[in-house]
Write a protein that holds these residues in place. Structure first.
Motif, mmCIF file in Angstrom:
data_model
loop_
_atom_site.group_PDB
_atom_site.id
_atom_site.type_symbol
_atom_site.label_atom_id
_atom_site.label_comp_id
_atom_site.label_asym_id
_atom_site.label_seq_id
_atom_site.Cartn_x
_atom_site.Cartn_y
_atom_site.Cartn_z
ATOM 1 N N SER A 201 0.833 -1.206 0.000
ATOM 2 C CA SER A 201 0.000 0.000 0.000
ATOM 3 C C SER A 201 0.865 1.252 0.000
ATOM 4 C CB SER A 201 -0.908 0.006 1.237
ATOM 5 O OG SER A 201 -0.126 0.006 2.430
ATOM 6 N N ALA A 202 2.181 1.072 -0.114
ATOM 7 C CA ALA A 202 3.101 2.214 -0.093
ATOM 8 C C ALA A 202 2.797 3.170 -1.238
ATOM 9 C CB ALA A 202 4.541 1.729 -0.187
ATOM 10 N N VAL A 203 2.885 4.448 -0.948
ATOM 11 C CA VAL A 203 2.679 5.445 -1.997
ATOM 12 C C VAL A 203 3.869 5.448 -2.958
ATOM 13 C CG1 VAL A 203 2.542 7.926 -2.477
ATOM 14 C CG2 VAL A 203 1.134 6.922 -0.663
ATOM 15 N N PHE A 204 5.062 5.581 -2.398
ATOM 16 C CA PHE A 204 6.243 5.713 -3.251
ATOM 17 C C PHE A 204 6.950 4.362 -3.389
ATOM 18 C CE2 PHE A 204 5.730 10.153 -1.738
ATOM 19 C CZ PHE A 204 5.513 10.725 -2.995
ATOM 20 N N LEU A 205 7.042 3.900 -4.647
ATOM 21 C CA LEU A 205 7.584 2.577 -4.954
ATOM 22 C C LEU A 205 8.943 2.680 -5.637
ATOM 23 C CD1 LEU A 205 4.398 0.881 -6.460
ATOM 24 C CD2 LEU A 205 5.111 0.982 -4.052
ATOM 25 N N ASN A 206 9.741 1.637 -5.445
ATOM 26 C CA ASN A 206 11.000 1.554 -6.178
ATOM 27 C C ASN A 206 10.774 0.858 -7.518
ATOM 28 O OD1 ASN A 206 10.947 -1.263 -5.656
ATOM 29 N ND2 ASN A 206 12.070 -0.970 -3.735
ATOM 30 N N ALA A 207 11.834 0.663 -8.270
ATOM 31 C CA ALA A 207 11.703 0.078 -9.610
ATOM 32 C C ALA A 207 11.269 -1.380 -9.578
ATOM 33 C CB ALA A 207 13.031 0.215 -10.352
ATOM 34 N N ARG A 208 11.377 -2.008 -8.406
ATOM 35 C CA ARG A 208 10.972 -3.417 -8.283
ATOM 36 C C ARG A 208 9.557 -3.563 -7.744
ATOM 37 N NH1 ARG A 208 15.710 -2.489 -6.338
ATOM 38 N NH2 ARG A 208 14.983 -2.587 -4.173
ATOM 39 N N GLY A 209 8.899 -2.438 -7.497
ATOM 40 C CA GLY A 209 7.520 -2.486 -7.034
ATOM 41 C C GLY A 209 7.358 -2.537 -5.535
ATOM 42 N N GLY A 210 8.461 -2.362 -4.785
ATOM 43 C CA GLY A 210 8.388 -2.357 -3.329
ATOM 44 C C GLY A 210 8.444 -0.951 -2.772
ATOM 45 N N ARG A 211 8.292 -0.846 -1.463
ATOM 46 C CA ARG A 211 8.326 0.474 -0.817
ATOM 47 C C ARG A 211 9.712 1.088 -0.958
ATOM 48 N NH1 ARG A 211 5.088 2.916 3.070
ATOM 49 N NH2 ARG A 211 3.938 0.960 3.417
ATOM 50 N N LEU A 212 9.742 2.357 -1.286
ATOM 51 C CA LEU A 212 10.996 3.076 -1.447
ATOM 52 C C LEU A 212 11.675 3.233 -0.078
ATOM 53 C CD1 LEU A 212 12.348 4.398 -3.953
ATOM 54 C CD2 LEU A 212 11.457 6.577 -3.135
ATOM 55 N N THR A 213 13.000 3.132 -0.034
ATOM 56 C CA THR A 213 13.734 3.255 1.223
ATOM 57 C C THR A 213 14.133 4.706 1.481
ATOM 58 O OG1 THR A 213 15.889 2.918 0.180
ATOM 59 C CG2 THR A 213 14.677 0.936 0.918
ATOM 60 N N ARG A 214 14.495 4.976 2.715
ATOM 61 C CA ARG A 214 14.954 6.315 3.086
ATOM 62 C C ARG A 214 16.226 6.672 2.315
ATOM 63 N NH1 ARG A 214 15.345 6.428 9.484
ATOM 64 N NH2 ARG A 214 16.110 8.504 9.001
ATOM 65 N N GLN A 215 17.132 5.686 2.193
ATOM 66 C CA GLN A 215 18.390 5.948 1.498
ATOM 67 C C GLN A 215 18.143 6.322 0.035
ATOM 68 O OE1 GLN A 215 21.422 6.288 2.864
ATOM 69 N NE2 GLN A 215 21.960 7.016 0.816
ATOM 70 N N SER A 216 17.147 5.691 -0.574
ATOM 71 C CA SER A 216 16.823 6.011 -1.963
ATOM 72 C C SER A 216 16.342 7.455 -2.087
ATOM 73 C CB SER A 216 15.749 5.063 -2.496
ATOM 74 O OG SER A 216 16.238 3.745 -2.578
ATOM 75 N N VAL A 217 15.555 7.912 -1.109
ATOM 76 C CA VAL A 217 15.071 9.301 -1.137
ATOM 77 C C VAL A 217 16.246 10.264 -0.972
ATOM 78 C CG1 VAL A 217 13.627 11.013 0.018
ATOM 79 C CG2 VAL A 217 12.765 8.700 -0.345
ATOM 80 N N HIS A 218 17.183 9.928 -0.089
ATOM 81 C CA HIS A 218 18.383 10.760 0.069
ATOM 82 C C HIS A 218 19.115 10.891 -1.273
ATOM 83 C CE1 HIS A 218 18.901 11.539 4.441
ATOM 84 N NE2 HIS A 218 18.103 10.484 4.560
#
Length: 300
Positions: A211-228
């Motif tokens: 149900s995560a709003v922001f997803l990574n390229a694999r379709g999972g929840r985006l991590t804090r490090q990715s946002v950094h």
């Protein structure tokens, strides 16, 4: 070094090593600090520990400042002296503790980094690229700045937290405290664009449902490090090295205050439990006003 002080320092260092379990590095650092203190005492004509009063310790603190030590270094050395003199009293080597009422020096208040409005506009000007990750990254930048979110609050957003028809996000902040963050204008448009046109493309049939709003390229929840990384990369495109997501939060609060928002409203949006935390932005605002004055006044 006063002869009477050397065995007491040695005993204190032994106490740190054996009874307190301090690391060799810590003990070595304390030894250096106390040796410097003892040298100062000898220069002052101090012979015994009972000759040391508060005036002498304050004079030593002043000597550190005169020698160019940073406030943090002075504070560390004063802290070492406090521990040493407490030990001397506790073990019966001294009748009084001259550091009892001595306050540690306060470090200078560090104002948060803040972008100018023109820098924010450049950062959020966007690209023509309609690739899903580009649309997602733009939405992240808009939400971080538009709502003043922490990174963990951004990555923790779920679809059920987006009440966009009413113009707000439900945020779970520090200590699991919930609050409401208004969202409108460019931030709302960017988030709606992402949810409608990019997030569906990032969902993967093989990925675990989320149900995560922001997803990574694999379709999972985006991590804090990715946002950094996303924020830092965006900063470099406009010539800002090491742009941090928290800088966008600081910029949001500062620009709100400059735009006339009430401090209590900003406190509520940011999720600060204490108004004193929010008041840092009044200092930032005063700095901005002074800079504008110096820039604009012909005789400033």
């Amino acid at each position: 070094m006063p002869e009477a002080l050397k065995p007491l320092i040695d005993e204190y260092l032994s106490h740190l090593r054996v009874e307190r379990g301090s690391s060799p590095l810590t003990v070595s650092s304390y030894a250096t600090d106390l040796a410097d203190y003892a040298t100062f005492l000898a220069e002052q004509g101090t012979r015994t520990v009972d000759d040391i009063d508060r005036t002498v310790v304050v004079a030593y603190e002043a000597s550190l400042i005169e020698r160019g030590y940073a406030t943090s270094s002075v504070g560390r050395r004063v802290s070492v002296l406090k521990g040493f003199h407490r030990f001397l009293v506790r073990e019966g080597y001294a009748r009084r503790n001259p550091t009892d009422t001595l306050q540690l020096p306060k470090p200078p208040e560090r104002l948060p980094d803040v972008l100018s409005v023109s820098q924010v506009n450049a950062l959020l000007s966007g690209e023509a690229d309609r690739a899903p990750l580009t649309v997602r990254n733009r939405a992240i930048l808009e939400v971080l700045y538009g709502c003043g979110l922490r990174v963990s609050e951004c990555t923790g957003l779920d679809l059920g937290d987006c009440i966009l028809d009413e113009g707000y996000l439900r945020i779970v902040g520090k200590g699991n405290k919930e609050r409401i963050a208004p969202i409108s204008g460019a931030g709302l448009a960017a988030l709606e664009d992402y949810l409608a046109n990019a997030r569906p493309d990032l969902l993967k049939p093989y990925a675990k449902p989320t149900s995560a709003v922001f997803l990574n390229a694999r379709g999972g929840r985006l991590t804090r490090q990715s946002v950094h990384t996303i924020v830092a990369d965006a900063g470099r495109t406009i010539g800002l090295a090491d742009l941090h997501p928290h800088t966008l939060r600081h910029s949001f609060a500062t620009h709100m205050l400059e735009g006339g928002a009430d401090l209590r409203v900003i406190q509520e949006i940011l999720g600060h439990s204490d108004i004193s935390t929010t008041q840092i932005y009044t200092h930032v605002n005063r700095t901005h006003i002074r800079e504008e004055y110096l820039h604009a006044h012909p005789r400033a």
